[in-house]
Design a protein around this motif. Structure first.
Motif, short mmCIF file in Angstrom:
data_model
loop_
_atom_site.label_atom_id
_atom_site.label_comp_id
_atom_site.label_asym_id
_atom_site.label_seq_id
_atom_site.Cartn_x
_atom_site.Cartn_y
_atom_site.Cartn_z
N ILE A 408 0.86 -1.19 0.00
CA ILE A 408 0.00 0.00 0.00
C ILE A 408 0.90 1.24 0.00
O ILE A 408 1.71 1.44 0.91
N GLU A 409 0.76 2.06 -1.02
CA GLU A 409 1.53 3.31 -1.06
C GLU A 409 0.88 4.34 -0.15
O GLU A 409 -0.33 4.59 -0.24
N ILE A 410 1.67 4.91 0.74
CA ILE A 410 1.12 5.86 1.69
C ILE A 410 1.94 7.14 1.69
O ILE A 410 3.06 7.20 1.19
N GLU A 411 1.35 8.15 2.28
CA GLU A 411 2.05 9.38 2.61
C GLU A 411 1.80 9.64 4.09
O GLU A 411 0.74 9.29 4.62
N THR A 412 2.78 10.21 4.76
CA THR A 412 2.69 10.42 6.21
C THR A 412 2.78 11.90 6.54
O THR A 412 3.66 12.61 6.04
N ILE A 413 1.87 12.34 7.37
CA ILE A 413 1.89 13.71 7.89
C ILE A 413 2.30 13.65 9.35
O ILE A 413 1.72 12.89 10.14
N LYS A 414 3.33 14.41 9.71
CA LYS A 414 3.81 14.41 11.09
C LYS A 414 3.70 15.81 11.68
O LYS A 414 4.15 16.79 11.07
N ILE A 415 3.10 15.88 12.84
CA ILE A 415 2.99 17.13 13.58
C ILE A 415 3.72 16.97 14.91
O ILE A 415 3.34 16.14 15.74
N LYS A 439 -1.72 7.18 -0.62
CA LYS A 439 -1.14 8.13 -1.57
C LYS A 439 -2.19 8.53 -2.60
O LYS A 439 -2.88 7.68 -3.16
N GLY A 440 -2.32 9.84 -2.80
CA GLY A 440 -3.30 10.35 -3.74
C GLY A 440 -4.71 10.38 -3.21
O GLY A 440 -5.66 10.60 -3.96
N SER A 441 -4.89 10.14 -1.90
CA SER A 441 -6.21 10.11 -1.28
C SER A 441 -6.12 10.66 0.12
O SER A 441 -5.04 10.71 0.73
N ASP A 442 -7.26 11.09 0.65
CA ASP A 442 -7.26 11.57 2.05
C ASP A 442 -7.70 10.47 3.02
O ASP A 442 -7.92 10.74 4.20
N GLU A 443 -7.80 9.22 2.53
CA GLU A 443 -8.24 8.12 3.38
C GLU A 443 -7.18 7.77 4.42
O GLU A 443 -6.04 7.41 4.09
N ILE A 444 -7.55 7.86 5.69
CA ILE A 444 -6.63 7.56 6.79
C ILE A 444 -6.55 6.05 6.97
O ILE A 444 -7.57 5.37 7.06
N ILE A 445 -5.34 5.53 7.07
CA ILE A 445 -5.20 4.09 7.28
C ILE A 445 -4.43 3.76 8.56
O ILE A 445 -4.34 2.59 8.95
N GLY A 446 -3.91 4.77 9.24
CA GLY A 446 -3.20 4.51 10.49
C GLY A 446 -2.74 5.79 11.14
O GLY A 446 -2.58 6.81 10.46
#
Length: 515
Positions: A408-415, A439-446
């Protein structure tokens, strides 16, 4: 043992609080009822899963005949040796953690903090006793459940033997839970050790404590006992504590542990325990060096084993594994179609809330899914979990490395919490929020949260995952300012900004000319 003769159950120390606890969850004068001709549901084990199944089925008002069997204490691990006592202890320890930080907040406190360990433990027992009526035999009897104390084992395809009493059933549920693993360390049995099953019976503080295992139980109790005034050495065989969690998250906690004076021995191999005049001496190797430490008590934290013994599962065709527990399918059904299981006996998620959720599934799947129609699936559950250290580490969904393994291709946002105003005003900047989305979606997976009350915050993200609420919609949710949960909105806003491509910006610029 007949239904009129019960072995006296004791929980040390047998003070007024533990006497009240036992009177509720394994009353000495209890007389098992006369079994019904046939039960719609018989549950073996009165921990969280068993209690929820029994109460839920009996409380539907449908006249269902339900029996509940328990050989020890109703309430299981959560009430007696898990959630309730451990969180009571952690609450006292948190006060000390706050006092350690008081000077930085402009509050001067005497360097010596007087911890009354006996009172801390007495409070723990008082709270546990006060809550125990919820899980009491009397309450479940009033709900219409036939409560049997004794050792239950399957006698035939549709009967269970409880110390000589035979209970006939249409459906049965195994909810016997798990227990602490005995450590395989030379000499430790002779020296003696504590687990979560007896550590809450302490009345005297161990001045020096060794904690074996850097998992959730080991970390929670290591920090709590350190704050209560013990000299703590935490042994772990991995390169960092909580090795199943996000590495950045555990790095934060390791720094906190070191700052608070916990000695961390990582990549450790424990070799032997020897009883000496001063207490118990542990010999160990770490990073190629052999060393030893002498302590008053040893607390063993790692691992649980399922309670499958004595159930006579072979007689009813229920397959099981000594380490993994009872084998179930995605509907929590065993290899015997009329017998189900729930909780630590069969699940990888060994949490009270996971057992509760599974128990609700079992009620539906055993009683309200004719011919298997409309059954709920274990794989559909979204289970968050929390390690109740300070700061807490909370997680839901999958980790980044799991996503990679699953393709699963993901992107991670860190605050970082050094960018969250409330965390700054609370002097709790050593925290973070990570949200993984497709990736390419706003669907949260974790997501992982490291924060003083990360366990309270993770539910918002869990709700979003369950209800398929993406980061775009979370961005529009108004969060009260200032709160640490504002980190979630900051993450959602960060995602929205990624949508501002050059083309989008050009379009927006065009629109402003006509506004």
């Amino acid at each position: 043992m007949s239904n009129l003769e019960f072995e006296r159950i004791t929980v040390l120390p047998m003070d007024e609080y533990n006497q009240r606890l036992v009177a509720n969850v394994h009353p000495e004068n209890w007389v098992n009822p006369q079994p019904a001709d046939c039960y719609d549901l018989v549950v073996i084990g009165a921990g969280t899963a068993g209690l929820v199944v029994a109460a839920g089925a009996a409380g539907l008002g449908l006249g269902l005949k339900v029996a509940l069997i328990e050989k020890n204490l109703m309430g299981g691990d959560c009430l007696n040796i898990g959630c309730i006592p451990s969180k009571s202890l952690i609450r006292s320890a948190r006060v000390i953690g706050e006092m350690w930080k008081a000077k930085d907040l402009g509050v001067n406190i005497s360097k010596h903090i007087n911890v009354d360990f006996a009172t801390v433990m007495s409070r723990l027992r008082r709270i546990r006793a006060g809550i125990s009526h919820h899980d009491s035999a009397a309450r479940f009897k009033n709900l219409g459940v036939d409560v049997f104390f004794g050792e239950g084992k399957f006698a035939s395809k549709n009967t269970i033997d409880v110390d000589g009493q035979i209970l006939k059933f249409k459906k049965a549920v195994i909810a016997t839970g798990a227990r602490a693993i005995k450590p395989e360390i030379c000499g430790i049995e002779a020296a003696g050790y504590l687990t979560n099953e007896n550590v809450f019976s302490l009345i005297q503080k161990p001045e020096k404590l060794a904690v074996i295992g850097g998992g959730p139980i080991g970390c929670e109790l290591a920090q709590a006992f350190r704050r209560l005034g013990c000299e703590v050495t935490l042994f772990h065989n991995g390169p960092h504590i909580l090795n199943k969690e996000d590495r950045e998250a555990t790095d934060i906690l390791q720094r906190v542990f070191t700052d608070e004076g916990i000695r961390l021995v990582l990549n450790c191999q424990l070799e032997e325990v020897v009883t000496v005049t001063e207490g118990k001496r542990l010999y160990f190797s770490s990073h190629g060096n052999r060393d030893s430490v002498t302590v008053n008590e040893i607390l063993v934290g790692p691992g649980r084993l399922p309670n499958v013994e004595g159930l006579n599962l072979e007689a009813v065709g229920v397959e099981y594994d000594q380490k993994l527990g009872v084998k179930v399918n995605d509907y929590l059904q065993t290899t015997n179609s009329n017998i189900y299981a729930a909780g630590d006996i069969c699940m990888n998620w060994k949490f009270t809330h996971a057992a509760d959720a599974a128990a609700r599934m079992v009620i539906k799947n055993t009683l309200f899914s004719p011919f298997g129609l409309g059954r709920s699936q274990l794989s559909s559950l979204v289970i968050p979990w929390v390690t109740y250290t300070d700061p807490e580490i909370a997680h839901v969904g999958i980790y980044a490395d799991e996503a990679e393994k699953l393709g699963i291709e993901i992107e991670t946002i860190k605050i970082g919490f050094n960018n969250v105003d409330r965390a700054i005003t609370d002097s709790q900047e050593a925290g973070l929020l990570k949200i993984h989305h497709k990736k390419g979606s706003d669907e949260i997976i974790g997501a992982t949260i490291v924060a003083s009350h990360g366990g309270e915050m993770i539910s918002e993200i869990t709700t979003a995952i369950v209800n398929k609420i993406g980061l775009s919609k979370l961005s529009s949710v108004i969060h009260p300012y200032p709160t640490q949960a504002e980190a979630i909105k900051k993450a959602a806003d960060a995602y929205r900004r990624t949508l501002l491509t050059p083309r989008t910006k050009k379009l927006l610029g065009f629109l402003t000319k006509f506004s």
